[in-house]
Design an enzyme around this catalytic site. Sequence first.
Site, PDB file in Angstrom:
ATOM      1  N   THR A 111       0.831  -1.202   0.000  1.00  0.00           N
ATOM      2  CA  THR A 111       0.000   0.000   0.000  1.00  0.00           C
ATOM      3  C   THR A 111       0.868   1.255   0.000  1.00  0.00           C
ATOM      4  OG1 THR A 111      -1.696  -1.195   1.196  1.00  0.00           O
ATOM      5  CG2 THR A 111      -1.846   1.202   1.265  1.00  0.00           C
ATOM      6  N   LYS A 134     -38.721  11.472  -1.817  1.00  0.00           N
ATOM      7  CA  LYS A 134     -40.162  11.267  -1.589  1.00  0.00           C
ATOM      8  C   LYS A 134     -40.708  10.195  -2.514  1.00  0.00           C
ATOM      9  CE  LYS A 134     -41.406  15.712   0.366  1.00  0.00           C
ATOM     10  NZ  LYS A 134     -40.050  16.281   0.435  1.00  0.00           N
ATOM     11  N   GLU A 169      -4.422  -6.593   5.946  1.00  0.00           N
ATOM     12  CA  GLU A 169      -3.912  -6.841   7.315  1.00  0.00           C
ATOM     13  C   GLU A 169      -4.449  -8.162   7.874  1.00  0.00           C
ATOM     14  OE1 GLU A 169      -2.850  -4.123  10.162  1.00  0.00           O
ATOM     15  OE2 GLU A 169      -2.518  -2.483   8.785  1.00  0.00           O
TER      16      GLU A 169
END
Length: 385
Positions: free
Chosen positions: A160, A273, A368
């Site tokens: 990363t 709506k 991870e």
Amino acid sequence: MAEGLYQLAEEHEELRAAVRALAEKEIAPYAAEVDEQERYPVEANQALVKAGFNAVHIGEEYDGQGADAIGACIVIEEVARVDASASLIPAVNKLGTQPIILSGSEALKKLVLPSIASGEASASYALSEREAGSDTASMRTRARLDGDHWVLNGTKCWITNAGESSWYTVMAVTDPNAEKKANGISAFVVHKDDPGFSVGPKEKKLGIKGSPTREIYFENCTIPADRIIGEPGTGLKTALRTLDHTRPTIGAQALGIAQGALDAAVAYVKERKQFGKAIAEFQGIQFMLADMGTKIEAARHLVYASAASSERGDKRASFTASAAKAYASDVAMSVTTDAVQLFGGAGYTRDFPVERMMRDAKITQIYEGTNQIQKVVMARSLLKG
Ligand SMILES: CCCCCCCC(=O)SCCNC(=O)CCNC(=O)[C@H](O)C(C)(C)COP(=O)(O)OP(=O)(O)OC[C@H]1O[C@@H](n2cnc3c(N)ncnc32)[C@H](O)[C@@H]1OP(=O)(O)O
């Protein structure tokens, strides 16, 4: 009953307010564009560095802010609420430096940490390989001592922010004959300008598109002997101990993504709506919102508890870190999916942020350590007693 025992400290709430204001003003406006163009969030990086939020976990003795583990989670959570890619800047800075903080020499700390704190540099963490993902101990990258240098050879993947970072903490095999593979692995610090170091092309990903993920290559990469972190043979333990401190930060990232999706959904259902009234007035919608909010609140408590536990280094740290990461990431996936549902067809388009949030949430169940690996860690911890 004592008042105020079970709540965040005032300084944490102040930190949250400051990061939220900055994130909404200086990071959110670029989040869709960063995702669409798959580019590094330079505006976020500049804003985080300027405000000192790029690496709050670094101690004051290394020119950092000295925030505690909950503070670091709050920064990541609030940035992730508007842009998951940008939240990887503070998160990866913590991941990349934690091995040095835990086990590095004073000289290594002085070499790396102030440069991260100032924002002049950032750090990545290089553990995984193509054939050694969950099974980390099977890595093949080698490091051998040659006089006063270590020479590294091999390829690490899924790194990363590779290409953006200047510093890389790298785990490599130093004793291929070790009786237990884990005891033959050491940890090192490599700089992007070290000879023999290079990065590969960006992976094409489903989400977190603003954060580059690349392979990194070591071809007779030569670094000074004192760039080893701790003693030879202790690298995998340092790498796994690091994850006890950083899995809570992935939980925080997941939590932030989920909160961002809920906030967007609440605003939308009040406006939208159908059948002559706002859809927020339908009980079916209200029940969904209630469930989403409950999951987020539960994840938040687990994430902060795990952060505090990792900092205390108590016996439950591995369990709670894995539990927080696994639980919060599952919450992020479920809440973002429901948020898209609440937006209906509009939620499936890039006109609204929830589709990006749903794509970004997915990785938190994977990196991870997959959530299945988290359960292995949790079960081992329970069985050990
Ligand atoms: C910021 C976000 C950016 C993210 C970027 C993406 C980054 C990543 O994804 S990082 C890579 C993710 N990879 C993983 O999480 C790896 C998943 N795998 C694991 O966690 C482990 O390999 C796991 C649990 C399967 C255990 O593997 P296994 O090979 O059985 O090792 P195991 O024997 O348990 O441990 C090896 C040694 O380390 C020790 N150890 C294990 N866990 C810990 C720990 N938490 N703390 C200290 N020591 C530990 C063990 O005690 C053992 O030592 P000893 O033999 O002396 O008792």
